[in-house]
Design an enzyme around this catalytic site. Structure first.
Site, PDB file in Angstrom:
ATOM      1  N   SER A 142       0.831  -1.203   0.000  1.00 17.92           N
ATOM      2  CA  SER A 142       0.000   0.000   0.000  1.00 17.92           C
ATOM      3  C   SER A 142       0.864   1.249   0.000  1.00 17.92           C
ATOM      4  O   SER A 142       1.968   1.251   0.560  1.00 17.92           O
ATOM      5  CB  SER A 142      -0.898   0.007   1.240  1.00 17.92           C
ATOM      6  OG  SER A 142      -1.535   1.257   1.402  1.00 17.92           O
ATOM      7  N   TYR A 167      -2.515  -0.354   9.908  1.00 17.29           N
ATOM      8  CA  TYR A 167      -2.683  -0.893   8.555  1.00 17.29           C
ATOM      9  C   TYR A 167      -1.387  -0.733   7.769  1.00 17.29           C
ATOM     10  O   TYR A 167      -0.885  -1.680   7.154  1.00 17.29           O
ATOM     11  CB  TYR A 167      -3.829  -0.185   7.837  1.00 17.29           C
ATOM     12  CG  TYR A 167      -3.905  -0.504   6.365  1.00 17.29           C
ATOM     13  CD1 TYR A 167      -4.289  -1.773   5.937  1.00 17.29           C
ATOM     14  CD2 TYR A 167      -3.586   0.447   5.403  1.00 17.29           C
ATOM     15  CE1 TYR A 167      -4.349  -2.084   4.587  1.00 17.29           C
ATOM     16  CE2 TYR A 167      -3.651   0.151   4.050  1.00 17.29           C
ATOM     17  CZ  TYR A 167      -4.034  -1.109   3.644  1.00 17.29           C
ATOM     18  OH  TYR A 167      -4.084  -1.412   2.311  1.00 17.29           O
TER      19      TYR A 167
END
Length: 352
Positions: A142, A167
């Site tokens: 990501s 995350y």
């Protein structure tokens, strides 16, 4: 090829699986179909690939009614025993791991979901790939890994030691774990740092979906950081093209790497990291304006401060993607938003 694609009830995974199926690969899709967001959309994506909701049984391979070369299994990555059995029985050539607990803000309230899915689940994937001789593992990372980095555009050679959400930290851990397996066991791995993916069948927790829903319902939209955000919005078709090209292009060692002046995201191991982004950051207010124009409605706006875990700007350097794979995402924000809103109206039967 025979490919395992995880996360095929998810946004990116559903499109990647369909692309591989349609070009003739044999594909097994995997997803646990959790309720992080509206499962109607997840079952809708599966139905598009010929997997009916009422036919799904946990840990049972189902044949697609639409594609003879596609099967699906409902399975959690954390279920090591059944995951290993799947690898043993199916003898995959390659794996594309797109399953994960997504979302930056949700990681602030439910951190354990990220540890289980993104770390425990990912090491199970790595172990299965190692034990069963997988030729190449491509996996989702990501743009969130760039964290507090303010150097623009974000390059894979930049430092990513300052994540600001669990995350992001879980995704950086995936890159580190993958490198370890590449080095120790010669497993080719490629990580893909996605930049703000949007388009038809997109996630309901993302800005485009939230804004469109609120505007159509006559409700105000929440505009964080008082609208002073830049995002490298990347259309789903561009993401999928990049993923498939990467999957076909096995990571190889860089024999000249020495850890001094070399790109930290190549290695003596068969390991690589790529950004996949539009390389064209858009102001959040311009993004909202494009939605308003397509809907023919001016949104009411709640101007709010920057949320914990969010970064004010993202911008992808994609030079390696162009150099190695001759590819650069190029779908305009106007075209992407138009396609999404057309899908949204059809799926939710909205008349405007």
């Amino acid at each position: 090829m025979k490919v395992l694609v995880t996360g095929t009830a998810g946004f990116i995974g559903s499109f990647v699986a369909k692309t591989l199926i349609q070009r003739g690969d044999e594909v097994v899709g995997l997803d646990c179909i959790n309720d992080y967001y509206d499962v109607r959309i997840k079952y809708g994506r599966l139905a598009e690939a010929g997997i009916a909701q009422d036919s799904i049984v946990e840990n049972q391979l189902l044949q697609s009614s639409k594609y003879p070369n596609y099967r699906f299994i409902c399975l959690e990555l954390e279920d090591r025993e059944n995951l290993m059995n799947l690898f043993k029985n199916e003898k995959f050539d390659k794996v594309c791991n797109l399953a994960a607990q997504a979302g930056v803000r949700y990681s602030l309230v439910n951190p354990y979901a990220y540890i289980q899915s993104n770390i425990v689940g990912f090491v199970n994937i790595l172990e299965a790939c190692r034990q069963f001789g997988i030729a190449h593992l491509a996996y989702a990372s990501s743009s969130s890994v760039y964290g507090l980095n303010e150097k623009m555009p974000f390059s894979t050679s930049d430092n990513v030691d300052h994540p600001i959400s669990l995350y992001a930290a879980s995704k950086k851990s995936n890159e580190l774990m993958a490198h370890t397996y590449s080095y120790l066991f010669g497993l080719p791995t490629t990580g893909l740092r996605f930049f703000t993916v949007y388009g038809p069948w997109g996630r309901p927790d993302m800005a485009l979906f939230l804004f469109t829903k609120a505007i159509l319902e006559g409700k105000p939209i929440d505009v964080f950081n008082h609208g002073q955000m830049l995002r490298d919005f990347t259309y789903i078709d561009d993401i999928v093209e990049g993923v498939v090209r990467v999957l076909d292009h096995n990571a190889t060692p860089n024999p000249t790497w020495n850890g001094l002046n070399s790109d930290p995201h190549s290695s003596k191991a068969p390991y690589k990291i790529y950004n996949i982004g539009n390389n064209n950051p858009i102001k959040l207010m311009d993004f909202i304006e494009a939605i308003e124009k397509e809907l023919g409605v001016v949104a009411k706006k709640n101007m709010l401060p920057l949320q914990p875990g969010d970064v004010p700007a993202t911008y992808a350097n994609v030079e390696d993607l162009v150099k190695d794979l001759d590819y650069k995402p190029n779908t305009s924000i106007q075209e992407g938003i138009k396609n999404f809103i057309q899908w949204y109206k059809e799926f939710f039967k909205v008349c405007v």
